[in-house]
Design an enzyme around this catalytic site. Structure first.
Site, short mmCIF file in Angstrom:
data_model
loop_
_atom_site.label_atom_id
_atom_site.label_comp_id
_atom_site.label_asym_id
_atom_site.label_seq_id
_atom_site.Cartn_x
_atom_site.Cartn_y
_atom_site.Cartn_z
N CYS A 131 0.84 -1.19 0.00
CA CYS A 131 0.00 0.00 0.00
C CYS A 131 0.88 1.25 0.00
O CYS A 131 1.98 1.25 0.56
CB CYS A 131 -0.88 -0.02 1.24
SG CYS A 131 -1.55 1.57 1.71
N CYS A 143 2.37 2.53 3.11
CA CYS A 143 3.59 1.91 3.66
C CYS A 143 4.81 2.80 3.47
O CYS A 143 5.79 2.68 4.20
CB CYS A 143 3.87 0.57 2.96
SG CYS A 143 2.61 -0.69 3.20
N ASP A 194 25.93 24.67 -25.92
CA ASP A 194 27.36 24.83 -26.16
C ASP A 194 27.60 24.53 -27.64
O ASP A 194 26.83 23.77 -28.25
CB ASP A 194 28.14 23.87 -25.27
CG ASP A 194 29.64 23.94 -25.52
OD1 ASP A 194 30.16 25.06 -25.60
OD2 ASP A 194 30.25 22.87 -25.65
N ASP A 200 28.90 19.33 -23.17
CA ASP A 200 29.59 18.05 -23.25
C ASP A 200 29.79 17.40 -21.88
O ASP A 200 30.33 16.31 -21.77
CB ASP A 200 30.94 18.19 -23.96
CG ASP A 200 31.89 19.14 -23.24
OD1 ASP A 200 31.60 19.51 -22.09
OD2 ASP A 200 32.93 19.50 -23.82
N ASP A 230 31.49 22.18 -19.17
CA ASP A 230 30.23 22.89 -19.01
C ASP A 230 29.55 22.54 -17.68
O ASP A 230 28.39 22.90 -17.46
CB ASP A 230 29.27 22.55 -20.16
CG ASP A 230 29.82 23.00 -21.50
OD1 ASP A 230 30.32 24.14 -21.58
OD2 ASP A 230 29.75 22.23 -22.47
#
Length: 725
Positions: free
Chosen positions: A3, A6, A416, A615, A619
């Site tokens: 359930c 839980c 980029d 990349d 970055d």
């Protein structure tokens, strides 16, 4: 866990263990992801004390073991449903057709006593797991759906059994047996649990398919002899052979041979990839043609396949904000329903028609049985599981639920240039020298200096020197200047290679080369200048072509209503040339790597929801700053830890795909929430008898049990529709 209620109990138990920093529990696939300095034994003990049990998922094979366990539970639930139905349906049919005697009739006591004992046996077999769970939770002052089922079916049996002996003391028509309700409700709930488990199993199909890519054995070369061994016994640096039609066993580097490898299972790219000496191969990919001899470079949990499986598993277990809200509601749902049931009983007992006790009992039992927090608790995680798995099959690794939820809300995407819009594999296009200097000398100096740099432009210059068979010079006092170039000493002379900004900083006069710089930039090439002892000696122009799918990808992003911006450290003319070719309208050129995050923050202050595509290496700050960071991965170089979403093989089109999938997923979650919410809002008042005063209608507890069982199945089935999107 049976359930959604839980979830709170399990999370509380885990978070109470010393050393646990965070604990996230996923009801959809019954997993918990725990972070902190803690031993598994402590976590398991805490769960056992809370009435649960747990096992540690360490290897790919654990998913297979989990699947076998789930299948056993599925069969068990079907058998329990069948046994309950075998008694419940004949009792229900007999009651409606008047086959059985009323409590007050002579000889009825012996018959109903036998039915009571038979019903208790069925409850013990088909429903004891509900009762055990309910009692364990009661000891912890907690509750879940099992509490409601135990109360409802237990009350039905207790009332019916008690009424056998005291039927004469009950109001007229209140002495009715509800044994068929107790057993039939258990039949429907167990059947619903089995159907839900089967439907939930389909949501993990992507994980199972990924795991299925790994072969069980491989052919290794030991002491000059080729033998087949179990994959677990392969060691690092071992030499393996893969023949046509076989799968790559572990990540490695090709030592001998040439072949085409199908990597579509991991990258989503349909075209096979040519592999030759020096190339990398990935575990789980399919060798189509030739025979390869390769060296194992990553094994076990370090292979790309294992890392992808782990990434998908973690993403499926993560919780977006919507799920956390649902968990909080589910945590208080059961106590609220018990309160509503008690209130319903009192209202019918005091204000209901005769026999008020019978009406009070039936309505309160129906309220208990029909209420279902599971549909609410499943609404988000089940959709996340399906979507993350579907994305992985298409070469998109979504690393957390929040990224999946936010990707569809992006209003601006920052790209980029190198490796994202362009191929990221520059090549030397032109070399221009000062009068009296040979081209080979210029290239030799530049390549010697760039040999210590990891920049893509450096790789292009060094590669060109290798093609021409040049021997590189030793460089001293090397220094890489971010976003500008490199400097060092070659043969005792000060040498610098970089852009115009570096030259201006070093007060170098390069006016004679301005026409060449502009000419190269207008063609989309990146020019770099070389100086020796502060004197300009030439220009090397490097070209990086755009990816074939960049322009269609930009058009797809624009079609989604997204503002697209490209940022690059290149000069303005080169950046504009690349942008024109790719169909990008906005460009920020000559941007230092550390300034990309500042640009993302600037856009966010304008009220934009920003996604950053890069990349995944230089970055990283910008990827972290953005609401959603997309890391462009290429083969085994994939930077899985860099972004919220990792694009395998670096196809920019997949950014738009991820955004589209996000929108579909959030829409699916909202559908699930709406269905679960409407179900409970409508069903509980109807079960309480709100329609009786006007229409004279009361909901049968058996129908309530069937409706409750099917509510979760409906949510899971709706989520599975995402598999075909």
């Amino acid at each position: 866990m049976r359930c959604a209620g839980c979830v709170a109990g399990v999370e509380t138990a885990l978070q109470g263990v010393v050393g646990v920093e965070t604990a996230e529990v996923n009801f959809a696939d019954h997993t918990a992801r725990v972070e902190g300095d803690v031993e598994f034994s402590s976590l398991k003990q805490a769960l056992v004390d809370a009435g649960y049990d747990a096992a540690l998922m360490e290897a790919l094979e654990d998913v297979g073991a989990e699947e076998a366990m789930e299948h056993a539970r599925f069969i068990s639930l079907l058998m329990k449903a069948g046994v309950a139905a075998a008694l419940g349906f004949p009792l229900m049919l007999g009651s409606h057709l008047g086959w059985f005697p009323e409590y007050s009739e002579p000889g009825a006591k012996h018959f109903w006593s036998f039915v009571s004992v038979l019903t208790m046996a069925v409850i013990y077999y088909s429903g004891r797991h509900f009762y055990i769970s309910a009692f364990k939770l009661l000891e912890k002052h907690q509750s879940n759906m099992d509490t409601l089922i135990a109360l409802g079916t237990g009350a039905a049996w207790s009332y019916s059994t008690l009424a056998i002996d005291i039927s004469s003391m009950l109001p007229h028509d209140a002495g009715h047996a509800y044994f068929e309700a107790a057993t039939t409700i258990l039949a429907f709930i167990n059947l619903g649990g089995a159907l839900e488990m089967r439907a939930r199993g389909k949501t993990s199909q992507a994980i199972r398919q990924l795991i299925g890519l790994q072969p069980r054995s491989a052919r290794v070369v030991r002491d000059g002899v080729e033998i087949d061994v179990d994959i677990a016994s392969i060691g690092l640096e071992e030499i393996l052979r893969v023949r046509p039609g076989e799968k790559i066993a572990v990540d490695g580097e090709v030592l001998e041979g040439h072949s085409n490898i199908d990597e579509s299972m991991l990258t989503g790219e349909s075209m096979p990839v040519s592999k030759q000496v020096g190339d990398t191969v990935i575990a789980g990919t399919f060798n189509q043609g030739g025979t390869l001899l390769y060296k194992a470079t990553r094994i076990g949990r370090d292979t790309m396949l294992a890392r992808i499986v782990e990434s998908v598993r973690q993403a499926q277990a993560s919780k977006p904000a919507l799920a956390r809200i649902a968990d909080r509601i589910a945590a208080v749902f059961v106590p609220a329903v018990v309160g509503i049931a008690a209130f319903t009983f009192l209202v019918w007992l005091v204000f209901g028609p005769s026999p008020s006790l019978g009406y009070a009992f039936v309505t309160s039992m129906t309220v208990l049985v029909i209420a279902c927090p599971c549909a609410l608790g499943l609404a988000t995680p089940i959709s996340v599981m399906v979507a993350v798995g579907r994305a992985a099959q298409k070469g998109i690794l979504i690393r957390n639920g929040d990224a999946l939820q936010l990707a569809g809300k992006l209003t601006c995407v920052v790209l980029d240039k190198t490796g994202t819009v362009t191929q990221g594999r520059p090549r030397v296009a032109e070399i221009h020298t000062a009068p009296g200097l040979q081209e080979e000398m210029l290239l030799s100096l530049a390549a010697s200096l760039e040999a210590g740099s990891e920049h893509p432009l450096a790789a292009a210059i060094v590669e060109e020197s290798h093609k021409r068979g040049m021997t590189l010079e030793k460089v001293e006092h090397f220094e890489a200047l971010g976003g500008r170039g490199v400097v060092g000493e070659v043969r005792g002379k000060s040498v610098a290679l970089g852009n115009a900004k570096l030259m201006q900083e070093r007060h170098v006069d390069f006016g004679a080369f301005w026409p060449i710089l502009n000419q190269c930039a207008n063609r989309g090439q990146t020019p770099v200048l070389l100086t020796v002892d502060q004197q300009i000696v030439g220009v090397i122009s490097v070209a990086d072509t755009i990816k074939a799918d960049s322009r269609p990808a930009i058009e797809a992003l624009k079609a989604l209503g997204v503002r697209v911006l490209m940022v690059t450290g290149d000069n303005e003319l080169t950046a504009q040339a690349i942008a024109r070719e790719a169909g990008i309208d906005e460009v920020r050129a000559q941007v230092m790597p550390e300034d990309k995050a500042t640009i993302v923050k600037e856009l966010q202050t304008q009220g934009l929801v920003v996604g950053m595509v890069g990349d995944g290496i230089n970055d990283a700050p910008a990827l972290a700053q953005a609401e959603v960071g997309f890391a462009m991965g290429t083969g085994t170089d994939i930077a899985i830890e860099s972004g919220d979403v990792v694009i395998m093989r670096g196809s920019l089109l997949k950014v738009a795909d991820a955004m589209h999938l996000s929108r579909l997923t959030v829409e699916n979650i909202h559908q699930n929430f709406f269905g679960a919410f409407i179900y409970n809002v409508l069903s509980i008042p109807i079960a309480a008898g709100i329609l009786y005063p006007v229409f004279g209608l009361l909901l049968n507890p058996i129908i309530a049990g069937a409706a409750m069982a099917l509510s979760s199945v409906t949510v899971v089935t709706n989520a599975n529709r995402l598999r075909w999107k």
